[in-house]
Design a protein around this motif. Structure first.
Motif, mmCIF file in Angstrom:
data_model
loop_
_atom_site.group_PDB
_atom_site.id
_atom_site.type_symbol
_atom_site.label_atom_id
_atom_site.label_comp_id
_atom_site.label_asym_id
_atom_site.label_seq_id
_atom_site.Cartn_x
_atom_site.Cartn_y
_atom_site.Cartn_z
ATOM 1 N N GLY A 1 18.482 12.884 18.903
ATOM 2 C CA GLY A 1 19.144 13.997 19.570
ATOM 3 C C GLY A 1 20.506 13.659 20.141
ATOM 4 N N SER A 2 20.825 12.366 20.227
ATOM 5 C CA SER A 2 22.131 11.968 20.759
ATOM 6 C C SER A 2 23.177 11.868 19.651
ATOM 7 C CB SER A 2 22.023 10.610 21.467
ATOM 8 O OG SER A 2 21.845 9.555 20.521
ATOM 9 N N GLN A 3 22.759 12.045 18.416
ATOM 10 C CA GLN A 3 23.679 11.883 17.294
ATOM 11 C C GLN A 3 24.422 13.187 17.014
ATOM 12 O OE1 GLN A 3 21.262 10.562 14.044
ATOM 13 N NE2 GLN A 3 20.856 8.543 14.947
ATOM 14 N N CYS A 4 25.725 13.075 16.818
ATOM 15 C CA CYS A 4 26.554 14.258 16.555
ATOM 16 C C CYS A 4 26.024 15.040 15.357
ATOM 17 C CB CYS A 4 27.999 13.851 16.278
ATOM 18 S SG CYS A 4 28.733 12.772 17.525
ATOM 19 N N ILE A 5 25.632 14.319 14.296
ATOM 20 C CA ILE A 5 25.236 14.982 13.059
ATOM 21 C C ILE A 5 23.929 15.752 13.205
ATOM 22 C CG2 ILE A 5 26.473 13.400 11.550
ATOM 23 C CD1 ILE A 5 23.881 11.908 11.078
ATOM 24 N N SER A 6 23.107 15.413 14.195
ATOM 25 C CA SER A 6 21.830 16.098 14.347
ATOM 26 C C SER A 6 22.026 17.578 14.658
ATOM 27 C CB SER A 6 20.995 15.445 15.456
ATOM 28 O OG SER A 6 20.623 14.136 15.092
ATOM 29 N N CYS A 7 23.030 17.882 15.473
ATOM 30 C CA CYS A 7 23.263 19.267 15.884
ATOM 31 C C CYS A 7 24.377 19.946 15.093
ATOM 32 C CB CYS A 7 23.605 19.327 17.368
ATOM 33 S SG CYS A 7 22.242 18.827 18.447
ATOM 34 N N HIS A 8 25.395 19.185 14.691
ATOM 35 C CA HIS A 8 26.571 19.796 14.073
ATOM 36 C C HIS A 8 26.591 19.687 12.553
ATOM 37 C CE1 HIS A 8 28.529 20.741 17.875
ATOM 38 N NE2 HIS A 8 28.112 19.571 18.314
ATOM 39 N N ILE A 9 25.784 18.808 11.981
ATOM 40 C CA ILE A 9 25.676 18.714 10.521
ATOM 41 C C ILE A 9 24.189 18.595 10.176
ATOM 42 C CG2 ILE A 9 26.738 17.689 8.468
ATOM 43 C CD1 ILE A 9 28.580 16.116 10.211
ATOM 44 N N PRO A 10 23.391 19.588 10.551
ATOM 45 C CA PRO A 10 21.944 19.471 10.345
ATOM 46 C C PRO A 10 21.572 19.558 8.865
ATOM 47 C CG PRO A 10 22.500 21.680 11.073
ATOM 48 C CD PRO A 10 23.773 20.878 11.159
ATOM 49 N N LYS A 11 20.399 19.051 8.553
ATOM 50 C CA LYS A 11 19.900 19.096 7.183
ATOM 51 C C LYS A 11 19.351 20.492 6.904
ATOM 52 C CE LYS A 11 18.797 14.176 6.768
ATOM 53 N NZ LYS A 11 17.743 13.171 6.495
ATOM 54 N N MET A 12 20.042 21.231 6.032
ATOM 55 C CA MET A 12 19.675 22.630 5.788
ATOM 56 C C MET A 12 19.641 23.024 4.319
ATOM 57 S SD MET A 12 21.729 24.524 8.870
ATOM 58 C CE MET A 12 21.139 26.134 8.371
ATOM 59 N N GLY A 13 20.320 22.288 3.454
ATOM 60 C CA GLY A 13 20.382 22.660 2.042
ATOM 61 C C GLY A 13 19.318 21.940 1.248
ATOM 62 N N THR A 14 18.493 22.678 0.535
ATOM 63 C CA THR A 14 17.389 22.082 -0.216
ATOM 64 C C THR A 14 17.897 21.423 -1.485
ATOM 65 O OG1 THR A 14 15.841 23.727 0.631
ATOM 66 C CG2 THR A 14 15.195 22.530 -1.361
ATOM 67 N N THR A 15 17.534 20.166 -1.667
ATOM 68 C CA THR A 15 17.875 19.482 -2.909
ATOM 69 C C THR A 15 16.651 19.319 -3.811
ATOM 70 O OG1 THR A 15 18.913 17.539 -3.880
ATOM 71 C CG2 THR A 15 17.674 17.175 -1.855
ATOM 72 N N ILE A 16 15.490 19.065 -3.214
ATOM 73 C CA ILE A 16 14.224 19.046 -3.962
ATOM 74 C C ILE A 16 13.092 19.123 -2.945
ATOM 75 C CG2 ILE A 16 14.163 16.517 -4.037
ATOM 76 C CD1 ILE A 16 12.664 16.752 -6.721
ATOM 77 N N ALA A 17 12.121 19.999 -3.204
ATOM 78 C CA ALA A 17 10.968 20.170 -2.314
ATOM 79 C C ALA A 17 11.443 20.372 -0.878
ATOM 80 C CB ALA A 17 10.023 18.981 -2.449
ATOM 81 N N ASP A 18 10.979 19.507 0.048
ATOM 82 C CA ASP A 18 11.400 19.655 1.445
ATOM 83 C C ASP A 18 12.529 18.697 1.819
ATOM 84 O OD1 ASP A 18 9.995 17.293 1.299
ATOM 85 O OD2 ASP A 18 8.723 17.674 3.046
ATOM 86 N N VAL A 19 13.157 18.090 0.840
ATOM 87 C CA VAL A 19 14.270 17.166 1.086
ATOM 88 C C VAL A 19 15.556 17.973 1.229
ATOM 89 C CG1 VAL A 19 15.546 15.169 0.247
ATOM 90 C CG2 VAL A 19 13.087 15.385 -0.230
#
Length: 515
Positions: A445-463
């Motif tokens: 939660g302290s990482q910039c990317i966690s909030c501002h570059i979250p994982k949202m685009g599906t590449t395969i299954a739940d990845v």
């Protein structure tokens, strides 16, 4: 008055130059430019200089535009015509009655640091009129030479690039037996052997297998999930891509040439179906290099670093985006990449990004316009404040290769804080990062990317791959638009109501940005 008068500028420059001693003026730089030194100097420049001068020396920053007098554009002759000694003196001693501070510190070795910065500033120099003319001429006459031709002069960069995903996205298993990750015999979905695999695609998240029939390649109907170590079906289902209705519902009738190969190669020819080389080679970003190989100069090769931010980013957006060619079909085939485009041309003359209407969920976008499909970093990025401020993809990534995830120039949080340090104009507006994130240092939660570059685009299954709008998506947006938010994506046992209430108790957060 936005700018001093011409007389004031003349007097100020004269006084500045007179302050530089003759000995300092005539000092020669003891260092020679190299990729290592320029990378080091670039980091130093971003740390100390970019807040006013911009990452590219153009002064297109909030601070730079607000100063009086404005800092000079370091790319232009008024700086580039100074001697190395003059530039170094200004770096070390500053310029009185301006915003330029002295960077020399007593009892600290600064000589090499300042000389390295001089080399970096020299590297920012724009092309001369003669070099621009040469570039226009050679762009029309050069042909593709292949990445191997670049190794002789750019050996260090070439060796770094050879290890990147860009250089290894497509491999021939006869040349690279290690390329096939799973045991093909364990595939329960579609039986095929190594001898049937002409090319292997991917290795980070998924791996697909192409068989060759005639001059075309076709994807086998099974793919390997690298993250979960399982086989999964591969088939572009109805309604999941724009081109799907134009091809039969059979992988063996969906050649990869129109749908994939133009981005996974250099110089794909839609008539012969041949490539100069597979993978994203040097000339994918620098244009045809035959004349540069024969007679290396700045004027006979293209460099996105010396382009404006639109052209520079388009070198990446050409493949890292979902869109459609302006002309479609092309010779009765539907292409999913910008046929005819190469760096140096205008991408908008060949390609339009996938359309989206706010409030609608489509096969590519969430209702707010954030991508939920893979290969849409460009679609996201052009919406961002970062893009509007002239940031480029290579402000953060180095496609020549680094030791960091996603070829970042630095580990993600260190990279973000170069421009977004605590109490900086571009935020966060707290004394420490922990006060901004309300999470302990070193936690996700302290990482910039966690909030501002979250994982949202599906590449395969739940990845998932990361969004690139850099916008914070609030829990309320999840309730309204069914868009994932980083709070409950991490705290999976909590509700959006819990997350919204927690944010309301963060005193530095505006309540108007939570709804």
């Amino acid at each position: 008055m936005d700018e001093p008068s011409a007389l004031e500028k003349l007097v100020a420059r004269t006084v500045r130059n007179l302050a530089i001693t003759a000995a300092a003026r005539h000092e020669n730089n003891p260092l020679k430019a190299s990729p290592e030194i320029l990378n080091e100097a670039r980091d130093s420049f971003i740390d100390r200089c970019a807040v006013c001068h911009g990452n590219d020396g153009s002064v297109q920053t909030q601070v730079g535009r607000s100063l009086y007098p404005k800092p000079p554009d370091l790319r232009l002759p008024q700086t580039q015509n100074l001697t190395d000694g003059q530039i170094r003196y200004i770096i070390k001693n500053g310029v009185r009655l301006t915003g330029m501070p002295a960077w020399s510190h007593p009892h600290e070795e600064q000589d090499n640091d300042s000389w390295k910065l001089v080399l970096f500033i020299r590297d920012l120099r724009q092309l001369s009129a003669g070099e621009k003319t040469e570039q226009q001429r050679t762009t029309a006459t050069s042909h593709y030479a292949g990445s191997l031709a670049c190794e002789k002069c750019h050996q260090q960069i070439y060796q770094r690039w050879k290890k990147t995903p860009m250089a290894n996205v497509v491999r021939d298993p006869r040349e690279h037996p290690e390329a096939i990750i799973p045991d093909l015999a364990t595939n329960p979905l579609a039986k095929f052997t190594k001898d049937q695999v002409a090319l292997v695609y991917g290795s980070l998240w998924k791996q697909r297998y192409l068989t060759k029939i005639g001059d075309d390649y076709f994807p086998e109907p099974a793919q390997w999930d690298v993250t979960h170590h399982v086989w999964r079906p591969y088939f572009v289902a109805q309604g999941t891509d724009w081109w799907e209705p134009f091809y039969p519902a059979d992988n063996m009738q969906r050649p990869t040439g129109p749908t994939c190969d133009g981005c996974h190669s250099v110089d794909y020819d839609i008539h012969t179906k041949k490539v100069l080389e597979w993978n994203v080679g040097c000339e994918r970003c620098h244009g045809p290099g035959s004349e540069h190989v024969e007679h290396p100069s700045r004027g006979n090769i293209l460099n996105p670093a010396r382009m404006d931010y639109v052209e520079a980013n388009d070198a990446c957006i050409q493949c890292h985006s979902q869109g459609r060619p302006l002309t479609n079909p092309i010779e009765r085939k539907y292409y999913d990449w910008p046929v005819g485009y190469r760096v140096g041309l205008n991408l908008r003359d060949f390609w339009r990004l996938e359309d989206h209407a706010l409030g609608e969920t489509t096969f590519t976008h969430f209702p707010d316009g954030t991508a939920h499909k893979n290969r849409m970093q460009g679609n996201d990025f052009v919406q961002s404040v970062m893009y509007r401020r002239g940031i480029t993809c290579f402000s953060c990534h180095d496609v020549h290769g680094t030791d960091n995830y996603a070829q970042l120039r630095k580990p993600a949080d260190k990279l973000c804080l170069d421009c977004h340090g605590p109490m900086s104009l571009s935020g966060p507006r707290t004394a420490t990062l922990a006060e901004h994130t309300h999470h302990k240092t070193g936690t996700p939660g302290s990482q910039c990317i966690s909030c501002h570059i979250p994982k949202m685009g599906t590449t395969i299954a739940d990845v998932k791959v990361r969004a690139h709008t850099f916008a914070f998506i609030s829990p309320a947006m999840t309730d309204k638009y069914k868009i994932p938010n980083p709070c409950t994506s991490c705290h999976t046992d909590k509700s959006t109501a819990w997350a919204t209430e927690a944010l309301r108790h963060w005193p530095e957060r505006s309540p108007w940005r939570l709804d």
